[in-house]
Scaffold this motif. Sequence first.
Motif, PDB file in Angstrom:
ATOM      1  N   LEU A 142      -9.166  19.239 -35.834  1.00 36.55           N
ATOM      2  CA  LEU A 142      -8.218  18.698 -34.935  1.00 36.55           C
ATOM      3  C   LEU A 142      -6.668  19.478 -35.354  1.00 36.55           C
ATOM      4  CD1 LEU A 142      -8.943  15.150 -34.327  1.00 36.55           C
ATOM      5  CD2 LEU A 142      -9.288  17.013 -32.843  1.00 36.55           C
ATOM      6  N   ALA A 145      -0.833  17.329 -32.024  1.00 34.99           N
ATOM      7  CA  ALA A 145      -0.229  17.321 -30.711  1.00 34.99           C
ATOM      8  C   ALA A 145       1.394  17.583 -30.500  1.00 34.99           C
ATOM      9  CB  ALA A 145      -0.857  16.564 -29.793  1.00 34.99           C
ATOM     10  N   ASN A 175      -1.908  20.772 -27.093  1.00 34.61           N
ATOM     11  CA  ASN A 175      -3.055  20.426 -28.098  1.00 34.61           C
ATOM     12  C   ASN A 175      -3.151  18.891 -27.951  1.00 34.61           C
ATOM     13  OD1 ASN A 175      -3.594  22.979 -28.829  1.00 34.61           O
ATOM     14  ND2 ASN A 175      -1.969  22.961 -30.350  1.00 34.61           N
ATOM     15  N   ILE A 177      -4.773  15.296 -28.237  1.00 39.46           N
ATOM     16  CA  ILE A 177      -6.335  14.722 -28.917  1.00 39.46           C
ATOM     17  C   ILE A 177      -6.660  13.849 -27.819  1.00 39.46           C
ATOM     18  CG2 ILE A 177      -7.083  13.603 -30.878  1.00 39.46           C
ATOM     19  CD1 ILE A 177      -4.536  14.240 -32.400  1.00 39.46           C
ATOM     20  N   ASN A 194      -9.161  18.858 -29.088  1.00 42.15           N
ATOM     21  CA  ASN A 194      -7.918  19.023 -28.898  1.00 42.15           C
ATOM     22  C   ASN A 194      -8.330  19.809 -27.513  1.00 42.15           C
ATOM     23  OD1 ASN A 194      -7.078  19.468 -31.952  1.00 42.15           O
ATOM     24  ND2 ASN A 194      -5.672  18.600 -30.683  1.00 42.15           N
TER      25      ASN A 194
END
Length: 371
Positions: A142, A145, A175, A177, A194
Amino acid sequence: IGQQMSQLPLDQIFAHENISNQNGFVIEEGTRPIDSYTASNLTTAGYVYGIVPVGKLNVSGGVRVEHNIQRMDSQDDLKKIKVNNPLTSVLPFLNASYQLNKKLAVRTGYGRTVNRPEFRELAPFLFYDYKMEAGRVGNPDLKTATIDNYDVRLEYYPRHGETVSLGFFYKDFTNPIESRTIITSDQPQFTYINAEHATNYGVELELRKSLTGLVSNKVMQNFSVNLNASYIFSEVNLGKITLAQDRVRPLQGQSPYIVNAGLYYQDDEKNFSARINYNIFGKRIYSVGDVLFPTIYEMPRHSLDLTLSKKVSDLLTLKAGITDILNSAFHFYQDSDRNTKINSRDHEVFAYKRGSLVTMSATFSLHKDKK
């Protein structure tokens, strides 16, 4: 004896004498290296901020620079897994307000923020969600963001402590989540991904208004109302993510509308106050589906809270409250026919009630008069 104990009634089976290494139930820790992690998060930051008043126009802004290092050590059945995410973020912010007159103002603002993954979202192993009765698996890949936030508001102040505000906002996500459904058996299992890009935009209305001076009844003058309502348009672009059910859809967890309303009562003569708050949100995606498993939606739910407060003396204040009076059920449906709507052809996958919470408290204040 183990077979006999397993058939005892619920009010007897966990009695103290039944927990025994020699002749009873044994409780042991079951953690292994592949279902645990060690982690740390270090943030160092600094900011510059300034205000420039120019007549009726006030401009303030600056920049915050932060360096964050998120680390996690874990492993799966095959290898050790290390997460080491150093990231320097430049986060500018700017606000401007123009006072049209004593009661009317226009405000606009911009700010950049970040949303980091939680450790559980990064952890590469399966853990059990008892509330949803489903497994969750983290994703060590991940990314953090980034969100750019824009808004403009028109604010009107009828009287002291009263506000009528109409605002427009726009949020740009890089991005973001999201929670995603994966298939391992008949039961759904969840992980985190993402998306490539997302946008949220909409309108927000805020109202704070007192009935003082508007009605002749003395009791009614003690009431005031609060309202906050938003209508949101949301769109996600999944980019190159494979097996996506809908490459363009609403952001996971984002409701199309949210309403919070409150009715307040304040009697200063009797030192008594009460408030009741109501909340509802629109249907929202709970977990993103793909071509193998439909998207799961959380359905709208009504919530009502009540709080009472009475100041008995300078030393004693009594409070009581009920959270979630209606105790409405949480309902989660999968979009079986994949038309982004929940109807009779769709199936409920989760449902539960968490109950109402009743609280009571007494606060004592000890003080000395200053001479």
